[in-house]
Design an enzyme around this catalytic site. Structure first.
Site, short mmCIF file in Angstrom:
data_model
loop_
_atom_site.label_atom_id
_atom_site.label_comp_id
_atom_site.label_asym_id
_atom_site.label_seq_id
_atom_site.Cartn_x
_atom_site.Cartn_y
_atom_site.Cartn_z
N HIS A 48 1.48 24.89 -24.55
CA HIS A 48 2.39 23.52 -24.83
C HIS A 48 3.48 24.00 -25.68
O HIS A 48 4.71 23.85 -25.43
CB HIS A 48 1.71 22.38 -25.13
CG HIS A 48 2.67 21.05 -25.29
ND1 HIS A 48 2.97 20.58 -26.50
CD2 HIS A 48 3.63 20.49 -24.59
CE1 HIS A 48 3.78 19.84 -26.50
NE2 HIS A 48 4.09 19.56 -25.16
N GLU A 51 5.83 26.54 -24.25
CA GLU A 51 6.70 25.75 -23.32
C GLU A 51 7.96 25.13 -23.93
O GLU A 51 8.97 25.51 -23.39
CB GLU A 51 5.80 24.81 -22.67
CG GLU A 51 6.64 23.86 -21.55
CD GLU A 51 6.36 22.27 -21.67
OE1 GLU A 51 7.31 21.57 -22.06
OE2 GLU A 51 5.18 22.11 -21.52
N HIS A 52 7.87 24.58 -25.13
CA HIS A 52 8.86 24.20 -25.74
C HIS A 52 9.88 25.29 -26.38
O HIS A 52 10.94 25.05 -26.31
CB HIS A 52 8.32 23.41 -26.82
CG HIS A 52 7.86 22.01 -26.83
ND1 HIS A 52 8.55 20.77 -27.48
CD2 HIS A 52 7.18 21.33 -26.11
CE1 HIS A 52 8.11 19.64 -27.14
NE2 HIS A 52 7.25 20.02 -26.47
N GLU A 126 5.60 14.83 -31.37
CA GLU A 126 5.05 14.62 -29.89
C GLU A 126 3.53 14.33 -30.04
O GLU A 126 3.12 13.03 -29.63
CB GLU A 126 5.08 15.74 -29.16
CG GLU A 126 4.99 15.33 -27.68
CD GLU A 126 5.08 16.41 -26.49
OE1 GLU A 126 4.96 16.04 -25.43
OE2 GLU A 126 5.81 17.58 -27.18
#
Length: 428
Positions: A48, A51-52, A126
């Site tokens: 993840h 991905e950012h 997040e």
């Protein structure tokens, strides 16, 4: 004749496209066969995080240029990480297809992985946001209750302590191992030309001949006995997930599973929505859900309700699960679910994005791409006995774990006791 075309490049990358007449859009997705289940515990959340970082720029395009280019095209560039895949996707007018492809392949295969510390803070925010949202957080507890310490039981978003300390070297190493040719699928649907897209990817991968193996994937293994997970928070509602093992994605019962989900809690006419929300007014949000993986699956039921309604909510859920398992489907219930499923399938065909996702996800996960007519045939072939048998196999209350977030664990356990006493005893 198949509506799609598939080509494998020398480096192992696969390109699958579907040309749709009469549209001016092109949906593109770069799918990577790696997600949170492929991470060791010391790197939980790295998929993840990367991905950012793909959006933070490449040697040819910085982060602002990438954002400005897609804004100029009128397209929205986005990405998502799941337990088994990562995808970067967009939908643009067809005359911007070449530029979109060039930028996206550069992002995926040659990210600079710069600005790590600033993006690290974004991901930590997040994670904090999810921790503050019990409606989301309870699903992580539910997955843990089913899969335990296996990677399938960990949050996709990752753990704060890992994200806070992971190094640039570790990120580069994971990217090199996961974003390798045989692990990548480029899918496109809309006003697209297959040869042109293959040529674009071939150009971006010029000189890359390696067929490095994909990441080793830890088998799901044996699922633990049903238990309880609870997190004490001073919330107005109790947020509850009942969860258990589901079916793997190649299981022929997946059509019966989708119909069972629609009957139980997947639509506005479903049993749980009608019985708990519409008739009794005991919840705003109540639904069922399911996830299917390579070698495992998970099913679940979520409800958010106030303290005074918690016990009755779980009793109603238990009664409905037992009723369906006993084969007591109501008049027209299965047919309505079938028409709902066929209708949603047909409506999705009008979306270039949905068609792209169907192709890309199937290829990267090694699934067969069935003609729509065959899918409809399999939906229609499901019987009431099929649905009842699957309900007994998956949704018998004694087979379900319970995950909850709320003010009192004692009250939560008392409510669950009526549904699955053995799970409460096991957790004592």
């Amino acid at each position: 004749m198949k509506p799609h075309r598939l080509t494998i490049l020398p480096g192992g990358e696969r390109v699958i496209t579907e040309r749709i007449e009469g549209v001016r859009s092109a949906a593109i997705g770069l799918w990577i066969g790696a997600g949170s289940r492929d991470e060791p515990v010391t790197k939980a959340g790295v998929s993840h995080f990367i991905e950012h970082l793909l959006f933070k720029g490449t040697e040819r395009y910085d982060a602002v240029e990438i954002a400005e280019l897609f804004d100029t095209m009128g397209g929205e560039l986005n990405a998502a990480t799941s337990r088994e895949t990562t995808v970067v996707y967009t939908r643009v007018p067809d005359d911007h297809l070449d530029v979109a492809l060039e930028v996206m392949t550069d992002m995926v295969f040659a990210p600079s992985l710069n600005d790590i510390d600033s993006e690290r803070e974004v991901v930590l925010e997040e994670i904090a946001m999810v921790d503050d949202n019990p409606q989301d957080l309870v699903h992580d507890l539910a997955a843990e209750s089913v899969f335990g310490d296996h990677p399938l039981g960990r949050p996709v978003i990752g753990r704060a302590e890992v994200i806070a300390s992971i190094s640039r070297r570790s990120l580069h190493g994971y990217h090199r191992s996961a974003y390798t040719g045989p692990n990548v699928v480029l899918a496109a649907a809309g006003n697209v030309d297959h040869k042109r897209i293959v040529a674009a990817l071939r150009k971006s991968r010029k000189g890359v001949e390696s067929k490095a193996a994909a990441l080793p994937r830890k088998p799901a293994g044996r699922v633990a006995a049903p238990g309880i997970r609870f997190l004490k928070k001073n919330t107005e509602q109790y947020h509850v997930c009942l969860a258990g093992p589901g079916i793997r994605r190649d299981d022929p019962r997946r059509y019966a599973s989708a119909l069972l989900d629609a009957i139980l809690g997947g639509s506005a006419s479903s049993r749980l929505f009608q019985e708990i929300r519409e008739k009794r007014g005991m919840a705003y949000s109540v639904y069922s859900y399911g996830s299917q993986y390579l070698d495992a699956g998970q099913i679940g039921i979520y409800v958010g309700t106030r303290e005074e309604n918690l016990r009755e909510c779980l009793e109603v859920i238990g009664a409905e699960l037992r009723d369906v398992g006993a084969g007591n489907l109501r008049n027209g219930e299965l047919e309505r679910a079938k028409e709902n499923m066929k209708g949603r399938l047909l409506l999705s065909l009008e979306s270039t994005s949905a068609r792209m996702s169907r192709l890309g996800k199937a290829v990267v996960l090694g699934m067969e791409i069935l003609p729509i007519e065959e899918i409809e045939r399999r939906i229609v072939a499901v019987t009431e006995d099929d649905v009842a048998a699957l309900a007994r196999d998956l949704y018998t209350p004694e087979l379900l774990s319970a995950a909850g977030i709320g003010p009192s664990e004692k009250l939560f356990r008392t409510a669950v006791q009526r549904l699955n006493p053995s799970a409460v005893e096991r957790a004592a």
